[in-house]
Write a protein that holds these residues in place. Structure first.
Motif, short mmCIF file in Angstrom:
data_model
loop_
_atom_site.label_atom_id
_atom_site.label_comp_id
_atom_site.label_asym_id
_atom_site.label_seq_id
_atom_site.Cartn_x
_atom_site.Cartn_y
_atom_site.Cartn_z
N ILE A 31 -3.71 -42.94 35.70
CA ILE A 31 -3.14 -43.06 37.04
C ILE A 31 -1.64 -43.24 36.92
O ILE A 31 -1.18 -44.20 36.31
CB ILE A 31 -3.74 -44.27 37.78
N PRO A 32 -0.85 -42.31 37.49
CA PRO A 32 0.59 -42.54 37.53
C PRO A 32 0.93 -43.51 38.67
O PRO A 32 0.34 -43.43 39.75
CB PRO A 32 1.18 -41.16 37.79
N ALA A 33 1.84 -44.43 38.42
CA ALA A 33 2.22 -45.41 39.44
C ALA A 33 3.74 -45.53 39.47
O ALA A 33 4.37 -45.71 38.43
CB ALA A 33 1.60 -46.76 39.13
N ARG A 34 4.29 -45.45 40.67
CA ARG A 34 5.74 -45.57 40.83
C ARG A 34 6.14 -47.04 40.84
O ARG A 34 5.50 -47.86 41.50
CB ARG A 34 6.18 -44.95 42.15
N ALA A 35 7.21 -47.37 40.16
CA ALA A 35 7.73 -48.74 40.17
C ALA A 35 8.40 -49.04 41.50
O ALA A 35 8.26 -50.14 42.04
CB ALA A 35 8.70 -48.94 39.02
N ALA A 46 4.97 -45.32 35.62
CA ALA A 46 4.09 -45.76 34.54
C ALA A 46 2.82 -44.92 34.56
O ALA A 46 2.32 -44.56 35.62
CB ALA A 46 3.73 -47.22 34.71
N LEU A 47 2.32 -44.60 33.38
CA LEU A 47 1.01 -43.97 33.25
C LEU A 47 0.05 -45.07 32.82
O LEU A 47 0.23 -45.68 31.76
CB LEU A 47 1.05 -42.84 32.22
N LEU A 55 0.23 -47.14 29.43
CA LEU A 55 0.23 -46.33 28.21
C LEU A 55 1.57 -45.68 27.95
O LEU A 55 1.93 -45.42 26.80
CB LEU A 55 -0.84 -45.23 28.31
N ALA A 56 2.29 -45.38 29.02
CA ALA A 56 3.59 -44.72 28.87
C ALA A 56 4.48 -45.07 30.05
O ALA A 56 3.99 -45.35 31.15
CB ALA A 56 3.40 -43.20 28.80
N TRP A 57 5.78 -45.01 29.82
CA TRP A 57 6.78 -45.27 30.85
C TRP A 57 7.71 -44.07 30.91
O TRP A 57 8.22 -43.62 29.89
CB TRP A 57 7.56 -46.53 30.53
N ILE A 58 7.92 -43.57 32.12
CA ILE A 58 8.79 -42.41 32.33
C ILE A 58 9.99 -42.88 33.14
O ILE A 58 9.83 -43.34 34.27
CB ILE A 58 8.02 -41.29 33.07
N ALA A 77 0.89 -37.39 44.92
CA ALA A 77 0.76 -36.93 46.31
C ALA A 77 -0.65 -37.17 46.83
O ALA A 77 -0.82 -37.50 48.01
CB ALA A 77 1.13 -35.45 46.41
N LYS A 78 -1.64 -37.03 45.97
CA LYS A 78 -3.02 -37.29 46.37
C LYS A 78 -3.25 -38.76 46.70
O LYS A 78 -3.96 -39.08 47.65
CB LYS A 78 -3.98 -36.91 45.23
N ARG A 79 -2.65 -39.62 45.91
CA ARG A 79 -2.88 -41.05 46.05
C ARG A 79 -1.98 -41.72 47.08
O ARG A 79 -2.37 -42.69 47.71
CB ARG A 79 -2.64 -41.74 44.70
#
Length: 157
Positions: A31-35, A46-47, A55-58, A77-79
């Motif tokens: 799940i990607p989540a915006r800070a 964040a992933l 697991l990962a930070w972009i 966009a879906k979430r």
């Protein structure tokens, strides 16, 4: 932070995101989540695995390769469904609960405001209105709304 050139992301047969780490281990249902979803939507993503572990930070979404960026943007966009209110046409009454009739960037709609406490002040001049179904409506700049909309909104603030 992850090396954007080695970030491996794909979709499985069920349409869920799959992340492959540098060690070759795969994680299903990412799940990607915006800070900062409102103030900096393309920065700090964040992933997260299905257990809530990062697991990962972009740092910057725009720095990712096109295919990976598109997968993340589509999932976000879906979430994330947050229509932006552009005009408040009317309210059923000035006591809560009340039905609001609004224009948004996604069209006209109505929602029920359960109480004044469901209007949250964000970084001025933004507001976040949560309806009775839990849908968030963003007012990016309340001072940019037309006079009629501001007048209605002021009665609830």
């Amino acid at each position: 932070m992850i090396d954007k050139t080695t970030l491996r992301l794909s979709r499985n047969a069920f349409g869920r995101l799959v992340f492959t780490g540098a060690d070759g281990e795969t994680y299903d249902g990412i799940i990607p989540a915006r800070a900062f979803p409102i103030s900096a939507p393309d920065e700090g993503i964040a992933l997260i695995d299905r257990y809530g572990h990062e697991l990962a930070w972009i740092d910057q979404l725009n720095d990712l390769p096109g295919e990976v960026r598109e997968l993340i943007e589509a999932d976000l966009a879906k979430r994330e469904f947050m229509p932006e209110v552009t005009r408040i046409r009317d309210v059923s009454n000035y006591a809560t609960p009340s039905t609001w009739y609004v224009d948004t960037d996604r069209g006209k709609t109505s929602f029920i405001l359960k109480g004044e406490e469901y209007i949250r002040r964000l970084m001025p001049p933004a507001l976040l209105i949560t309806d009775s179904q839990g849908i968030h409506f963003l007012v990016r700049d309340r001072f940019a709304l037309d006079h009629h909309s501001r007048k209605i909104l002021d009665r609830f603030l």
